[in-house]
Design an enzyme around this catalytic site. Sequence first.
Site, PDB file in Angstrom:
ATOM      1  N   GLY A   1       2.969   6.212   8.969  1.00 54.24           N
ATOM      2  CA  GLY A   1       4.110   6.341   8.857  1.00 54.24           C
ATOM      3  C   GLY A   1       5.123   5.130   9.273  1.00 54.24           C
ATOM      4  O   GLY A   1       6.377   5.163   8.719  1.00 54.24           O
TER       5      GLY A   1
ATOM      6  N   HIS B   1       0.851  -1.203  -0.103  1.00 55.58           N
ATOM      7  CA  HIS B   1      -0.071   0.051   0.186  1.00 55.58           C
ATOM      8  C   HIS B   1       0.966   1.281   0.238  1.00 55.58           C
ATOM      9  O   HIS B   1       0.172   2.370  -0.253  1.00 55.58           O
ATOM     10  CB  HIS B   1      -0.908  -0.051   1.389  1.00 55.58           C
ATOM     11  CG  HIS B   1      -0.488   0.386   2.636  1.00 55.58           C
ATOM     12  ND1 HIS B   1      -0.154  -0.752   3.498  1.00 55.58           N
ATOM     13  CD2 HIS B   1      -0.120   1.606   3.132  1.00 55.58           C
ATOM     14  CE1 HIS B   1       0.426   0.021   4.532  1.00 55.58           C
ATOM     15  NE2 HIS B   1       0.266   1.323   4.254  1.00 55.58           N
TER      16      HIS B   1
ATOM     17  N   SER C   1       3.931   2.030   8.464  1.00 52.14           N
ATOM     18  CA  SER C   1       3.745   1.181   7.311  1.00 52.14           C
ATOM     19  C   SER C   1       4.947   0.611   6.535  1.00 52.14           C
ATOM     20  O   SER C   1       5.817   1.437   6.320  1.00 52.14           O
ATOM     21  CB  SER C   1       2.973   1.741   6.302  1.00 52.14           C
ATOM     22  OG  SER C   1       1.499   1.770   6.908  1.00 52.14           O
ATOM     23  N   GLY C   2       4.936  -0.750   6.512  1.00 53.91           N
ATOM     24  CA  GLY C   2       6.158  -1.229   5.576  1.00 53.91           C
ATOM     25  C   GLY C   2       7.173  -1.856   6.394  1.00 53.91           C
ATOM     26  O   GLY C   2       8.185  -2.348   6.021  1.00 53.91           O
TER      27      GLY C   2
ATOM     28  N   ASP D   1      -0.515  -7.549   1.584  1.00 56.01           N
ATOM     29  CA  ASP D   1       0.064  -6.257   1.456  1.00 56.01           C
ATOM     30  C   ASP D   1       1.571  -6.377   1.544  1.00 56.01           C
ATOM     31  O   ASP D   1       1.986  -6.126   2.875  1.00 56.01           O
ATOM     32  CB  ASP D   1      -0.579  -5.585   2.653  1.00 56.01           C
ATOM     33  CG  ASP D   1      -0.442  -4.053   2.603  1.00 56.01           C
ATOM     34  OD1 ASP D   1       0.269  -3.349   1.716  1.00 56.01           O
ATOM     35  OD2 ASP D   1      -0.469  -3.512   3.526  1.00 56.01           O
TER      36      ASP D   1
END
Length: 418
Positions: free
Chosen positions: A366, A227, A368-369, A272
């Site tokens: 922020g 995403h 994320s990942g 994701d």
Amino acid sequence: MYRPPRVTSNSRFLNPWVVFVTVFAVVGIVAMIVGLLIHFLAFDQKSCFYHSNVQIMNVEYNDQLSSPGTQEYRILSERIESMITNAFRQSNLRNRFIRAHVVRLRQEGNSVVADVVMKFRFSRRNNGESMKGMVQAILQQMLNNSGNLEINPSTGITTITDQDTENILTQACGARPDLITLSAERVIGGTQAEEGDWPWQVSLQVNGAHHCGGILISNLWVLTAAHCFRSYSNPQQWTATFGVSTRSPRLRVRVRTISIHNNYTPATHENDIAAVQLERAVTFTRDIHRVCLPAATQSVTPSSTAYVTGWGSLTYGGNTVTQLQQGQVRLISTNECNASASYNGAILPGMLCAGLLTGAVDACQGDSGGPLVQEDSRRLWFLVGIVSWGYQCGVPNMPGVYTQVTAYRDWIRQETGV
Ligand SMILES: *[C@@H]1O[C@H](CO)[C@@H](O)[C@H](O)[C@H]1NC(C)=O
Ligand SMILES: *[C@@H]1O[C@H](CO)[C@@H](O)[C@H](O)[C@H]1NC(C)=O
């Protein structure tokens, strides 16, 4: 013209300044002697490192031993480490021995060779080379006593420097500073990370501004969430930075390619995951190196401790921060997380929940990942999740939802070769 004397007493022994200076000097000298004694008895020691290739004759090499994430690798390494540890604990070097660690298992003929590093603390008079004979003799004695592991009797040791040890451990995966120095203690304190604490953490940036977290899994590949690329999908817009500060990073590398999972579904957050290839290979250092990947068969233990790291906002709707933050969370079973009181059916296969039920610690925008990692019994750190989604941040019963790495182990291998 009479001037009274400035000194009222003419006995110099009773002069309070002289008394003061004398007492002060005596106390000072005593303190110095005590300090020197303590220094020479306790602290005048230095670390010495040795390396050995321990050949195990009666274990046949197989593919399971090629990755530190498998049960076979972990069990064999632990047996070798505890055999060496016991040998030194029972020897006259028992107070000198700190740790033994298997860095790698490899194939030699049909048997297995374990790359082992060992740490000792000797007094400054004894250097690593002068103690080598004694260490070697204890290892030789151990061979007679190695239980059901049959070890090549010609196993020798070499003296290596602190720097060699650091290089060996930063080439392997999943080592935090306590393992790199083979230290006896482990420390993870506070919420702000120090340089080198989470060396696989990457900041993925768009036009120089932090956008998502990422995880270094080899010198060329970074994992992250799919995403992250919904608004910016052109690799040329992206760079990766390393180091705990996004304002003054240790290293900046451009992104070459972005591979997003083909079945990524924004509406449900399924699949994701994305793999980012760097434009050039990074050189592993103490502060920048890769995390370990788990075997696909590795099971997830509910309520076990994990750590999430990132530059995400500290509150929902807040700004991202410039210093890397760390948070301790617990894994939450899918049943509990998928229940009606929690995410009510939205947790799909390939997802993993982690947080605190009180909601006090959570990933946020922020992050994320970024990585969710756990330490194994040998102090290696494994990637278990990738920060994916959640209802706001830190809301009770609404923990963070992560992409479950074991479910995508084959996809990762296919995309990156790691
Ligand atoms: C190992 O055991 C053999 C026989 O049991 C003995 O001859 C040899 O000296 C031992 N080696 C060491 C290093 O203790
Ligand atoms: C969570 O519940 C939904 C609805 O009952 C179900 O479709 C889904 O498979 C469940 N998740 C898992 C991981 O079993």
